[in-house]
Design a protein around this motif. Structure first.
Motif, short mmCIF file in Angstrom:
data_model
loop_
_atom_site.label_atom_id
_atom_site.label_comp_id
_atom_site.label_asym_id
_atom_site.label_seq_id
_atom_site.Cartn_x
_atom_site.Cartn_y
_atom_site.Cartn_z
N GLN A 1 4.28 -3.94 0.47
CA GLN A 1 3.63 -2.93 1.30
C GLN A 1 4.59 -2.50 2.40
O GLN A 1 5.47 -3.26 2.80
CB GLN A 1 2.33 -3.46 1.89
CG GLN A 1 2.44 -4.68 2.78
CD GLN A 1 2.87 -4.39 4.21
OE1 GLN A 1 2.62 -3.31 4.75
NE2 GLN A 1 3.53 -5.35 4.83
N ARG A 2 4.40 -1.30 2.84
CA ARG A 2 5.12 -0.79 4.01
C ARG A 2 4.12 -0.09 4.89
O ARG A 2 3.42 0.81 4.44
CB ARG A 2 6.24 0.15 3.59
CG ARG A 2 7.31 -0.58 2.79
CD ARG A 2 8.59 0.19 2.65
NE ARG A 2 9.46 -0.55 1.74
CZ ARG A 2 10.13 -0.01 0.75
NH1 ARG A 2 10.05 1.27 0.53
NH2 ARG A 2 10.89 -0.75 -0.02
N GLU A 3 4.04 -0.57 6.13
CA GLU A 3 3.09 -0.05 7.11
C GLU A 3 1.67 -0.06 6.56
O GLU A 3 0.90 0.87 6.76
CB GLU A 3 3.51 1.36 7.55
CG GLU A 3 4.86 1.37 8.25
CD GLU A 3 5.31 2.76 8.69
OE1 GLU A 3 4.54 3.74 8.48
OE2 GLU A 3 6.41 2.85 9.23
N ALA B 1 -7.35 -3.65 3.72
CA ALA B 1 -7.69 -2.51 2.87
C ALA B 1 -6.78 -2.47 1.64
O ALA B 1 -7.24 -2.20 0.53
CB ALA B 1 -7.57 -1.20 3.65
N ALA B 2 -5.52 -2.78 1.84
CA ALA B 2 -4.58 -2.83 0.71
C ALA B 2 -4.96 -3.93 -0.26
O ALA B 2 -4.89 -3.76 -1.48
CB ALA B 2 -3.15 -3.02 1.21
N LYS C 1 -7.97 -5.11 -0.86
CA LYS C 1 -9.15 -4.66 -1.61
C LYS C 1 -8.77 -3.66 -2.69
O LYS C 1 -9.32 -3.66 -3.78
CB LYS C 1 -10.18 -4.06 -0.65
CG LYS C 1 -10.85 -5.09 0.23
CD LYS C 1 -11.82 -4.46 1.19
CE LYS C 1 -12.39 -5.54 2.11
NZ LYS C 1 -13.14 -4.99 3.21
N GLU C 2 -7.80 -2.81 -2.38
CA GLU C 2 -7.35 -1.82 -3.35
C GLU C 2 -6.77 -2.49 -4.59
O GLU C 2 -6.97 -2.04 -5.71
CB GLU C 2 -6.30 -0.91 -2.69
CG GLU C 2 -5.90 0.28 -3.52
CD GLU C 2 -4.91 1.19 -2.81
OE1 GLU C 2 -4.42 2.11 -3.47
OE2 GLU C 2 -4.62 0.97 -1.62
N LEU C 3 -6.06 -3.59 -4.40
CA LEU C 3 -5.46 -4.30 -5.54
C LEU C 3 -6.52 -4.82 -6.50
O LEU C 3 -6.32 -4.81 -7.71
CB LEU C 3 -4.61 -5.47 -5.04
CG LEU C 3 -3.32 -5.07 -4.34
CD1 LEU C 3 -2.70 -6.27 -3.64
CD2 LEU C 3 -2.34 -4.46 -5.32
N GLY C 4 -7.64 -5.27 -5.98
CA GLY C 4 -8.74 -5.73 -6.83
C GLY C 4 -9.25 -4.62 -7.72
O GLY C 4 -9.59 -4.85 -8.88
#
Length: 159
Positions: free
Chosen positions: A21-23, A60-61, A63-66
């Motif tokens: 991830q970045r930022e 949030a990132a 959760k997105e992966l799930g």
């Protein structure tokens, strides 16, 4: 690190993906690796897990992966991880791998991945396949290899 034995293959389970991830924003390679990792995890009959390192606000990132197919997402959150640092990331990743023991760990061939993967492999005393364009597991050959080259109760395992 005294309890970690990379040769004890019976202790390792699940396919993991390092999610860069970045930022707080996931990188496109993450979704490619999650997709390929899903295939490998299905072939092996194990979970697919994402490993996400970052600073505050990366939930949030995670959760997105799930939503893209990860069964579990391990999040290591610290202000010291908000910006990529080779030593900090390698230390955290190796500590988590030593504790939870994934069977396979995929890292994208990004600038960060090319820096991080060999350092983790060296610290963990394990192999590294760099710049792979295809990954597959021939389960039948793998089982036969384990019968011949290990002390595992291969026939007692669920494949």
């Amino acid at each position: 690190m005294s309890n970690f034995n990379s040769a004890d293959i019976a202790a390792f389970k699940d396919v993991w993906v390092f999610c860069e991830q970045r930022e707080g924003k996931l990188m496109p390679t993450d979704f490619e690796l999650i997709s390929k990792g899903r295939d490998l995890a299905n072939e092996l009959g194990v979970n697919l897990c994402g490993l996400l390192l970052g600073g505050e606000g990366i939930e949030a990132a995670a959760k997105e992966l799930g939503g893209y197919g990860a069964d579990k997402v391990y999040v290591c959150e610290s202000p010291m991880l908000s910006v990529y640092n080779t030593d900090a990331y390698a230390k955290v990743i190796c500590d988590v791998i030593e504790e939870l023991k994934p069977e396979a760990f995929l890292i994208g061939a990004t600038n960060i991945g090319r820096d991080l993967a060999p350092r983790c492999a060296a610290r963990l005393h394990t192999g590294l396949c760099a710049d792979c364009t295809h990954l597959d597991i021939d389960v039948a050959n793998y089982i036969q290899f384990l019968r011949e080259a290990s002390t595992l109760d291969v026939d007692g395992q669920k494949w």
